[in-house]
Design an enzyme around this catalytic site. Sequence first.
Site, PDB file in Angstrom:
ATOM      1  N   ALA A 108       0.852  -1.185   0.000  1.00 26.81           N
ATOM      2  CA  ALA A 108       0.000   0.000   0.000  1.00 26.81           C
ATOM      3  C   ALA A 108       0.889   1.237   0.000  1.00 26.81           C
ATOM      4  O   ALA A 108       2.107   1.129   0.144  1.00 26.81           O
ATOM      5  CB  ALA A 108      -0.904   0.015   1.229  1.00 26.81           C
ATOM      6  N   LYS A 109       0.312   2.387  -0.165  1.00 19.87           N
ATOM      7  CA  LYS A 109       1.040   3.641  -0.009  1.00 19.87           C
ATOM      8  C   LYS A 109       0.018   4.736   0.223  1.00 19.87           C
ATOM      9  O   LYS A 109      -1.137   4.613  -0.194  1.00 19.87           O
ATOM     10  CB  LYS A 109       1.853   3.956  -1.284  1.00 19.87           C
ATOM     11  CG  LYS A 109       3.008   4.895  -1.043  1.00 19.87           C
ATOM     12  CD  LYS A 109       4.233   4.178  -0.475  1.00 19.87           C
ATOM     13  CE  LYS A 109       5.359   5.115  -0.166  1.00 19.87           C
ATOM     14  NZ  LYS A 109       6.598   4.385   0.188  1.00 19.87           N
TER      15      LYS A 109
END
Length: 420
Positions: A108-109
């Site tokens: 994720a980011k």
Amino acid sequence: MPNAAEAANPFETAKRQVDIVADLLKLNGGVREMLKHPKRELTVNFPVRMDDGSYRVYTGYRVQYNMARGPTKGGIRYHPNVSLDEVRALSAWMTWKCAVVNLPYGGAKGGIICDPKHMSKGELERLTRRFASEILPIIGPEMDIPAPDVYTDSQTMAWIMDTFSMQRGYSVPGVVTGKPIALGGSEGRGEATGRGCAYVIREAAPHAGVKVHGGSVAVQGFGNAGSVAAKILHDEQGAKIVAVSDSQGGIYNADGLNPHAVEAHKAKTGTVVGFPGAKAISNEELLECKADILVPAALENQITKANADRVQARLVAEAANGPTLPEADTILFQKKVTVLPDILANAGGVTVSYFEWAQDIQGYFWELADVNRRLERVMTQSYAAVHETAEKYKVHNRTAAYVVAIQRVAEAIRLRGIYP
Ligand code: NAD
């Protein structure tokens, strides 16, 4: 590997990388399409009260790229240039990074479009707490675990942990990693990236035809990752650090520099430049200097088609994200320079983040020696998997690392099947 200079849109680069590996692995259309799409994206627009009493609306993102292998993991950055496509690309790269070192995580980011250099600590705290509240429905120790990235740090993580915990009514340290040790952070997290990089260098050196003990090392970027890598290669592996640099320039001494003394000089003067007994060199010269091993540990896009041919090192270990452009990769491969790609060479950081999360959810904390021993095992096994794959497919290590990672994610997708 953000190669922004070559591709205006980093997410297009990320998708192209998937296609290259999917071709090699002969992945069918459905799985290939899943690997090229973020699973979940959240955009939030939210107000923050500024110190002067006015309020501003900020935009932030959290992208959970793929969760086939477990909860998603990845940093949150604060920067004026954050965009949804950049966050998508970074979340894809986190997916591959977690998979290449075999952590039970997806990628994720997150990011907020803001200018943290022009915000007070109070404004940053309110920005962080409100953003944490906005993304609260999709984060948590079993779901998605943020960490620091560009212009966020352990204090930012402490605020997110507190905001999340206030909503739950009890402390939830496992919601973020990169926390201060007093709040459930891990021993060894601070030096994990540089340490992990030093371990993969040690493993790769025999295949690259270089010796670490007595061999020469140049490090671009004497910051967290670079200075730790230099100290461990020097102290534990007997390497000679011949060149280091920072944003103000570099220093070179063919007889070797003591990285601890350089660190003390930098602490005193703010830069490595001017270190007694060393010759001043530019950052460009550092990349091309006479050294067996080169560790780019500063910025992206440093080794390009213009200078790749002049790199003298036999082994390049990417502590930084994206320091080598694709055309330079080809040149280095033709020159038989061994490259340890970023998703492997700097994965020590996310690995000890995983250890931090594991300690938090167990409520049982490990000693530094345990952390380092487990990190060493992860890095050694990951290098072996990448090396074996490079030999099998006759490709360079970067493609091999993507093959290892994407194969693991594709296998998880296949085993889980398609719901319903
Ligand atoms: P840092 O801010 O601690 O250090 C960066 C260093 O690079 C500083 O010494 C700075 O002076 C130097 N620098 C800046 N511009 C430069 C230039 N033009 N030429 C040469 N040096 C320059 O950052 P860090 O945490 O060490 O991160 C460095 C790289 O490693 C980044 O690409 C980052 O994404 C990557 N990385 C870091 C971690 C981590 O845990 N710290 C994990 C994964 C990847």
